[in-house]
Write a protein that holds these residues in place. Structure first.
Motif, short mmCIF file in Angstrom:
data_model
loop_
_atom_site.label_atom_id
_atom_site.label_comp_id
_atom_site.label_asym_id
_atom_site.label_seq_id
_atom_site.Cartn_x
_atom_site.Cartn_y
_atom_site.Cartn_z
N SER A 1 0.80 -1.23 0.00
CA SER A 1 0.00 0.00 0.00
C SER A 1 0.83 1.27 0.00
CB SER A 1 -0.95 0.00 1.20
OG SER A 1 -0.20 -0.07 2.40
N SER A 2 2.12 1.19 0.36
CA SER A 2 2.97 2.38 0.34
C SER A 2 4.38 1.97 -0.05
CB SER A 2 3.00 3.05 1.71
OG SER A 2 3.73 2.26 2.64
N ASP B 1 7.08 2.67 1.63
CA ASP B 1 7.74 2.15 2.84
C ASP B 1 7.38 0.69 3.09
OD1 ASP B 1 9.02 4.56 3.36
OD2 ASP B 1 7.50 5.25 4.79
#
Length: 66
Positions: A30-31, A33
């Motif tokens: 989702s990101s 990171d």
């Protein structure tokens, strides 16, 4: 080329395996990171094994030879 065949072929080339692993993580997480963390979690055991496989080996006439 099937996915499994592509993965086997990539496994013989660590840089390609790293690239496909990171690309997959960037697509599925989702990101950025989260993607980097997921990629590192998959990469570290493989890297540790490669380092262990190389432990104690060095080419002849290396700079540490006297």
């Amino acid at each position: 080329m099937t996915q499994m065949r592509a993965e086997r072929r990539a496994a013989s080339h660590p840089a390609m395996l790293d690239g496909t692993g990171l690309a997959n993580a960037l697509i599925t997480e989702s990101s950025i990171d989260d993607a980097v963390r997921a990629y590192e979690n998959r990469m570290m055991p493989r890297s540790a094994q490669a380092a262990e496989d190389c432990r104690g080996t060095r080419p002849p006439h290396s700079p540490t030879d006297s």
